[in-house]
Write an enzyme that holds these catalytic residues in place. Structure first.
Site, PDB file in Angstrom:
ATOM      1  N   GLU A   1       0.848  -1.192   0.000  1.00  0.00           N
ATOM      2  CA  GLU A   1       0.000   0.000   0.000  1.00  0.00           C
ATOM      3  C   GLU A   1       0.884   1.241   0.000  1.00  0.00           C
ATOM      4  OE1 GLU A   1      -3.817   1.636   2.562  1.00  0.00           O
ATOM      5  OE2 GLU A   1      -2.164   0.702   3.644  1.00  0.00           O
TER       6      GLU A   1
ATOM      7  N   LYS B   1     -10.203   0.749  -1.937  1.00  0.00           N
ATOM      8  CA  LYS B   1     -10.221   0.353  -0.530  1.00  0.00           C
ATOM      9  C   LYS B   1     -11.540   0.739   0.138  1.00  0.00           C
ATOM     10  CE  LYS B   1      -7.357   0.797   3.659  1.00  0.00           C
ATOM     11  NZ  LYS B   1      -6.156   1.466   4.219  1.00  0.00           N
TER      12      LYS B   1
ATOM     13  N   CYS C   1      -4.841  -3.414   3.437  1.00  0.00           N
ATOM     14  CA  CYS C   1      -4.496  -2.993   4.796  1.00  0.00           C
ATOM     15  C   CYS C   1      -5.636  -3.130   5.804  1.00  0.00           C
ATOM     16  CB  CYS C   1      -3.942  -1.571   4.759  1.00  0.00           C
ATOM     17  SG  CYS C   1      -2.966  -1.128   6.220  1.00  0.00           S
TER      18      CYS C   1
END
Length: 274
Positions: A50, A123, A163
């Site tokens: 990321e 995301k 993440c």
């Protein structure tokens, strides 16, 4: 799991670990070097962490390098390097423009060995954390995505996440049956030390899938410290390979026979009720 005769039984993958800085050009050069290393070591699929392209001094620095989907120097770099090395390339995350000039999507793009973008994942879960002087809030400059994404590769289906998504098991259940889960990350040192390995191994075990987690790992130019420990985990929850800190490459082999053996001996996926 029935093995498709067209699928490869074994497939080499690699996670690139970086300590991304504040210069886009330098970060791309570092990523290019590490991707080339992974490819030379036999990787068929390479995942970047990321924020591989920038960890700026301020949350809003990413706005200045944001690109439109399908166009821009970061995406050109990714398309070129994936086709040059003839690899699948999962591009950690890059900032893509939204309709709000003050926010971007934190987006994972995947390119095939011909350099073509095959899937985009924005995301969904945005990280925030406050403890003492440590304070993070991704929603200051990032807009949340809303769709779960997977893609089909030479060895089966791959699920995408980024993440903070790692803390929400429902997103992985919603992917259905996948052979590999990608979790590019920039976990903080504090949260990573406490939860990183535990959560990664849990996601592998409960979904009976390989997990490849490319991470940021070290002290960055902006003062932030990330946990690192990029790793490949097998569907039994065993760590195949790990790199604790600093830049480098973690590599290993995905074996569809291993997937079959785990799922047949403990058919938990078939026993699901909800």
């Amino acid at each position: 799991m029935k093995r498709d005769a067209k699928l490869k039984q074994t497939f080499n993958v690699a996670a690139v670990q970086m300590v991304t800085g504040i210069s886009l050009a330098e970060n791309l050069a570092t990523a290019g070097r590490l991707i080339a290393q992974a490819a030379s070591e036999g990787a068929h699929l390479v995942s970047l962490p990321e924020y591989f392209c920038l960890l700026g001094q301020k949350d809003t620095d990413k706005l200045a390098i944001a690109e439109n989907d399908g166009s821009g120097p970061i995406q050109d770099f990714l398309a070129d390097i994936s086709s040059r090395h003839k690899i699948w390339l999962a591009a950690g995350s890059i900032p893509l423009k939204t309709q709000d000039p003050n926010r971007v999507f934190n987006t994972q793009l995947v390119f095939n060995p011909a350099g073509e973008q095959v899937v985009r994942y924005d995301k969904v879960h945005l990280f925030s954390f406050t403890r003492g002087e440590e304070n993070y809030d991704e929603s200051r400059a990032i807009a949340a995505g809303s769709e779960i994404k997977t893609f089909d590769c030479d060895f089966g289906r791959v699920g995408l996440s980024i993440c903070y998504d790692l803390r929400f098991p429902e997103i992985y259940r919603a992917m259905g049956s996948v052979n590999l889960i990608l979790i590019p990350s920039a976990f903080t040192y504090t949260t990573g030390k406490a939860h990183w390995e535990l959560l990664l191994r849990a996601r592998a075990i409960e979904n009976q899938a390989y997990v490849l987690a490319a991470a940021q790992g070290g002290t960055h130019q902006n003062g932030r410290r990330t946990w690192g420990h990029s790793m490949l985990i097998d569907p039994w929850g065993e760590i195949v390979a790990v790199l604790p800190e600093h830049e480098g490459v973690v590599s290993g082999t995905i074996d569809t026979q291993r997937l079959s053996d785990v799922r047949q001996s403990l058919p938990a996926l078939k026993h699901r009720i909800f």
